[in-house]
Write a protein that holds these residues in place. Structure first.
Motif, PDB file in Angstrom:
ATOM      1  N   LEU A 219       0.798  -1.234   0.000  1.00 52.74           N
ATOM      2  CA  LEU A 219       0.000   0.000   0.000  1.00 52.74           C
ATOM      3  C   LEU A 219       0.830   1.283   0.000  1.00 52.74           C
ATOM      4  N   SER A 220       2.123   1.200   0.172  1.00 52.73           N
ATOM      5  CA  SER A 220       2.946   2.418   0.216  1.00 52.73           C
ATOM      6  C   SER A 220       2.900   3.132  -1.139  1.00 52.73           C
ATOM      7  N   ILE A 221       2.960   4.444  -1.067  1.00 48.01           N
ATOM      8  CA  ILE A 221       2.883   5.277  -2.281  1.00 48.01           C
ATOM      9  C   ILE A 221       4.246   5.910  -2.529  1.00 48.01           C
ATOM     10  N   ALA A 222       4.822   5.642  -3.687  1.00 48.39           N
ATOM     11  CA  ALA A 222       6.135   6.184  -4.030  1.00 48.39           C
ATOM     12  C   ALA A 222       6.054   7.690  -4.241  1.00 48.39           C
ATOM     13  N   LYS A 223       7.199   8.357  -4.123  1.00 45.38           N
ATOM     14  CA  LYS A 223       7.244   9.816  -4.261  1.00 45.38           C
ATOM     15  C   LYS A 223       6.815  10.273  -5.652  1.00 45.38           C
ATOM     16  N   THR A 224       6.979   9.405  -6.636  1.00 44.83           N
ATOM     17  CA  THR A 224       6.575   9.766  -7.997  1.00 44.83           C
ATOM     18  C   THR A 224       5.066   9.911  -8.132  1.00 44.83           C
ATOM     19  N   HIS A 225       4.333   9.404  -7.124  1.00 48.97           N
ATOM     20  CA  HIS A 225       2.869   9.498  -7.146  1.00 48.97           C
ATOM     21  C   HIS A 225       2.350  10.530  -6.147  1.00 48.97           C
ATOM     22  N   LEU A 226       3.249  11.405  -5.697  1.00 49.27           N
ATOM     23  CA  LEU A 226       2.893  12.457  -4.748  1.00 49.27           C
ATOM     24  C   LEU A 226       3.100  13.822  -5.386  1.00 49.27           C
ATOM     25  N   VAL A 227       2.529  14.838  -4.770  1.00 45.20           N
ATOM     26  CA  VAL A 227       2.799  16.221  -5.183  1.00 45.20           C
ATOM     27  C   VAL A 227       4.292  16.473  -5.062  1.00 45.20           C
ATOM     28  N   SER A 228       4.844  17.270  -5.970  1.00 47.98           N
ATOM     29  CA  SER A 228       6.293  17.490  -5.967  1.00 47.98           C
ATOM     30  C   SER A 228       6.612  18.983  -6.016  1.00 47.98           C
ATOM     31  N   VAL A 229       6.457  19.637  -4.859  1.00 42.41           N
ATOM     32  CA  VAL A 229       6.794  21.057  -4.744  1.00 42.41           C
ATOM     33  C   VAL A 229       8.285  21.180  -4.438  1.00 42.41           C
ATOM     34  N   PRO A 230       9.002  22.075  -5.126  1.00 36.39           N
ATOM     35  CA  PRO A 230      10.422  22.274  -4.809  1.00 36.39           C
ATOM     36  C   PRO A 230      10.611  22.651  -3.331  1.00 36.39           C
ATOM     37  N   VAL A 231      11.552  22.008  -2.652  1.00 40.29           N
ATOM     38  CA  VAL A 231      11.799  22.268  -1.226  1.00 40.29           C
ATOM     39  C   VAL A 231      13.162  22.945  -1.079  1.00 40.29           C
ATOM     40  N   PRO A 232      13.187  24.258  -0.808  1.00 38.31           N
ATOM     41  CA  PRO A 232      14.467  24.955  -0.635  1.00 38.31           C
ATOM     42  C   PRO A 232      15.090  24.623   0.718  1.00 38.31           C
ATOM     43  N   SER A 342       2.199  28.342   1.458  1.00 32.75           N
ATOM     44  CA  SER A 342       2.461  26.901   1.540  1.00 32.75           C
ATOM     45  C   SER A 342       3.812  26.525   0.953  1.00 32.75           C
ATOM     46  N   VAL A 343       4.206  27.144  -0.153  1.00 32.88           N
ATOM     47  CA  VAL A 343       5.501  26.778  -0.760  1.00 32.88           C
ATOM     48  C   VAL A 343       6.665  27.311   0.060  1.00 32.88           C
ATOM     49  N   ILE A 344       6.397  28.297   0.927  1.00 33.95           N
ATOM     50  CA  ILE A 344       7.450  28.819   1.792  1.00 33.95           C
ATOM     51  C   ILE A 344       7.514  28.037   3.101  1.00 33.95           C
ATOM     52  N   VAL A 345       6.335  27.777   3.684  1.00 37.17           N
ATOM     53  CA  VAL A 345       6.271  27.232   5.047  1.00 37.17           C
ATOM     54  C   VAL A 345       6.166  25.711   5.090  1.00 37.17           C
ATOM     55  N   ILE A 346       5.317  25.130   4.231  1.00 38.54           N
ATOM     56  CA  ILE A 346       5.043  23.685   4.372  1.00 38.54           C
ATOM     57  C   ILE A 346       5.249  22.901   3.065  1.00 38.54           C
ATOM     58  N   PRO A 347       6.310  23.153   2.321  1.00 37.72           N
ATOM     59  CA  PRO A 347       6.485  22.383   1.081  1.00 37.72           C
ATOM     60  C   PRO A 347       6.646  20.889   1.338  1.00 37.72           C
ATOM     61  N   THR A 348       7.280  20.519   2.460  1.00 35.06           N
ATOM     62  CA  THR A 348       7.476  19.104   2.782  1.00 35.06           C
ATOM     63  C   THR A 348       6.139  18.418   3.038  1.00 35.06           C
ATOM     64  N   LEU A 349       5.228  19.117   3.736  1.00 36.64           N
ATOM     65  CA  LEU A 349       3.904  18.554   4.005  1.00 36.64           C
ATOM     66  C   LEU A 349       3.105  18.412   2.710  1.00 36.64           C
ATOM     67  N   LEU A 350       3.205  19.403   1.832  1.00 41.65           N
ATOM     68  CA  LEU A 350       2.505  19.333   0.544  1.00 41.65           C
ATOM     69  C   LEU A 350       2.960  18.124  -0.253  1.00 41.65           C
ATOM     70  N   ASN A 351       4.232  17.780  -0.117  1.00 42.73           N
ATOM     71  CA  ASN A 351       4.794  16.662  -0.877  1.00 42.73           C
ATOM     72  C   ASN A 351       4.393  15.301  -0.323  1.00 42.73           C
ATOM     73  N   MET A 352       3.501  15.300   0.667  1.00 33.71           N
ATOM     74  CA  MET A 352       2.928  14.052   1.170  1.00 33.71           C
ATOM     75  C   MET A 352       1.518  13.818   0.632  1.00 33.71           C
ATOM     76  N   ILE A 353       1.028  14.724  -0.197  1.00 33.38           N
ATOM     77  CA  ILE A 353      -0.332  14.587  -0.729  1.00 33.38           C
ATOM     78  C   ILE A 353      -0.308  13.661  -1.945  1.00 33.38           C
ATOM     79  N   PRO A 354      -1.030  12.551  -1.906  1.00 37.50           N
ATOM     80  CA  PRO A 354      -1.093  11.660  -3.085  1.00 37.50           C
ATOM     81  C   PRO A 354      -1.810  12.356  -4.248  1.00 37.50           C
TER      82      PRO A 354
END
Length: 526
Positions: A219-232, A342-354
């Motif tokens: 059931l794990s979801i690979a990163k390629t199937h998640l949102v991919s916001v650039p994380v500075p 969101s892209v400034i504060v929580i890009p890592t959290l956004l990148n957990m959205i399937p």
């Protein structure tokens, strides 16, 4: 505007979740940096949203420009050179607004606009099905039939059957079920379910599912199937994501060609979207189109100056805004701030959205645009509405948005010409006496060269020994081509023993010697 914040805030959250993957996907499909799509979304929300006269329109990067951008970046020698064209395109749009070119938007038939909305709904559904089941080879926002991954819309659907990701599919189905339950049942039970939007709940559930299943092989979801916001990594690397135009290339004539193309296509897409969103708007507000062009032009100048993609008003985001209850421009503006924060504060959290969760949200948006009841309604209106409507849908699904609109408009014009041909005059036989047919032909209020064929055919088909009453009492415009046809017919009528009685506001004339002289008394008017 702040009086409606209770409705606009929940709607802005939905628009944010719809816009996020589309901003990233369109940037990827355009061959541009991912961050450029987010810049365009932020500027489209905050800047264009504030300047626009539309209450419910939402602007951002447009899928219809992706192919143009992809080609232009390579042809102009890099992204920074391309940004010059974006800025110049914005300046040209400002000029369009000053010249009041926005009136063009009012000349698209209703059948074509409804076909555009329905076609976009269908293409959203077709394009989101692969993402819904975890097949993400084609980026979000690629709405063209021939995709950037080498497949087409339908071959991609068949390939999806071979590449279903269990985790993505499960959370996608769960998410869609929650959305339907939330809208059909829960939102009618208590106000809390109206304030908290279903899409927000679905996204939270999707993130929780991703976290809980990371260690599960099935059931794990690979990163390629998640949102991919650039994380500075830090503030310096964040600001390094911005690009700036290379104005030394402004003398390149190719840049001006691309700039005009961007301005023309972006303006056309915007005007079409404005017309469509105004039809969807439950409050039936009318957007000032020239002001919209000025707002879009300003947005494109700013977007181009800081590294963003070209901007247009976008029907997918706008319809999501309307469907979620947005009533003022605050919804579009707030969604822009959500993107920025969101892209400034929580890009890592956004990148957990399937992506499958966001696909579920878009599937519902697509269905509401392409409801079966719309097809039934358009069919009931007759072939004059049904044919352009269907042509627009087919063009959008099998080519792209602009081709669909062009095809629908072309078919609509042909329909108008056919009806003009048929309705140029009325013909009926009153009686038959003394060996002669007595026929009355009444010309319509406006008769142009389009009607030549119909009138000429009827005049030539009149039998010998006919008494023709030609009634132009109601005719207000008579083209010179038609007058010449009548003049030629008057000459032939004597050979065929046809008597003509011309009935007009000025009285009745028997066998007029010259139609040209008669109608010269009031040029092109009877």
């Amino acid at each position: 505007m702040f009086k409606t914040i209770k409705k606009d805030l929940p709607a802005s959250i939905v628009v944010f979740f719809v816009a996020l993957p589309l901003c990233l996907g369109i940037a990827l499909a355009s061959g541009a940096p991912l961050f450029s799509g987010l810049i365009a979304g932020i500027v489209g929300g905050i800047v264009v949203g504030a300047l626009s006269g539309s209450n419910i329109g939402v602007s951002g990067p447009a899928a219809g420009l992706a192919a143009i951008v992809l080609t232009a970046i390579g042809a102009l020698g890099g992204y920074q050179n391309f940004l010059v064209a974006v800025v110049l395109g914005g300046v040209i749009q400002l000029l369009f607004g000053v010249l009041r070119a926005g009136i063009i938007g009012y000349y698209f038939p209703s059948s074509v606009i409804k076909g555009m909305l329905t076609g976009i709904g269908i293409i959203i559904i077709l394009k989101q099905i692969p993402h819904f089941f975890g097949y993400d080879a084609d980026p979000e926002g690629d709405f063209a039939f021939f995709q950037v991954d080498g497949e087409n819309t339908f071959s991609d659907l068949f390939r999806t059957l071979k590449f279903i990701t269990p985790g993505s599919a499960i959370i996608g189905i769960v998410g869609l079920a929650i959305l339907i339950l939330w809208e059909k049942v829960l939102s009618k039970k208590a106000k809390i379910f109206q304030l908290i939007q279903g899409p927000l709940v679905v996204v939270v559930v999707g993130i929780v599912f991703y976290i809980l299943t990371q260690s599960n092989e099935t059931l794990s979801i690979a990163k390629t199937h998640l949102v991919s916001v650039p994380v500075p990594e830090d503030s310096a690397s964040f600001f390094a994501q911005f690009s700036f135009p290379n104005f030394s290339a402004i003398t390149n004539p190719d840049i001006w060609v691309v700039a005009f193309t961007i301005a023309l296509v972006a303006s056309l897409e915007t005007l079409l979207c404005v017309e469509a969103t105004d039809k969807l708007d439950p409050h039936k507000n009318v957007t000032p189109t020239n002001r919209e062009l000025l707002a879009q032009g300003t947005g494109n100048i700013i977007s181009g100056l800081i590294g963003g993609l070209p901007i247009t008003q976008v029907i997918v985001r706008s319809s999501a805004n309307i469907q979620s209850g947005g009533v003022s421009k605050m919804s579009a503006i707030i969604h822009g701030f959500f993107l920025l924060i969101s892209v400034i504060v929580i890009p890592t959290l956004l990148n957990m959205i399937p992506l499958s969760v966001l696909a579920a949200i878009l599937l519902l948006v697509g269905y509401k645009l392409a409801k079966p009841s719309t097809f039934k309604q358009m069919f009931s209106l007759g072939w004059k509405q049904w044919v352009p409507f269907t042509a627009t849908i087919l063009g959008i699904v099998f080519v792209d948005l602009l081709w669909g609109i062009g095809l629908g408009l072309g078919v609509g014009i042909v329909v108008i010409l056919i009806k003009s041909f048929q309705n140029s005059h009325f013909l009926h036989i009153e009686d038959k006496s003394n060996g002669k047919h007595r026929i009355k032909m009444t010309l319509a209020e406006e008769v142009t060269f389009f009607n030549k064929g119909a009138i000429l055919k009827e005049l030539d088909s009149l039998p010998r020994d006919t008494y023709l009453e030609l009634d132009v009492t109601k005719t207000r415009y008579l083209d010179n081509d038609i007058i010449e046809i009548l003049e030629d017919f008057a000459f032939k009528a004597t050979e065929r023993n046809i008597d003509i009685q011309l009935i007009s506001e000025r009285g009745t004339v028997e066998n007029p010697e010259s139609f040209i002289d008669f109608f010269k008394l009031r040029p092109k008017t009877a």
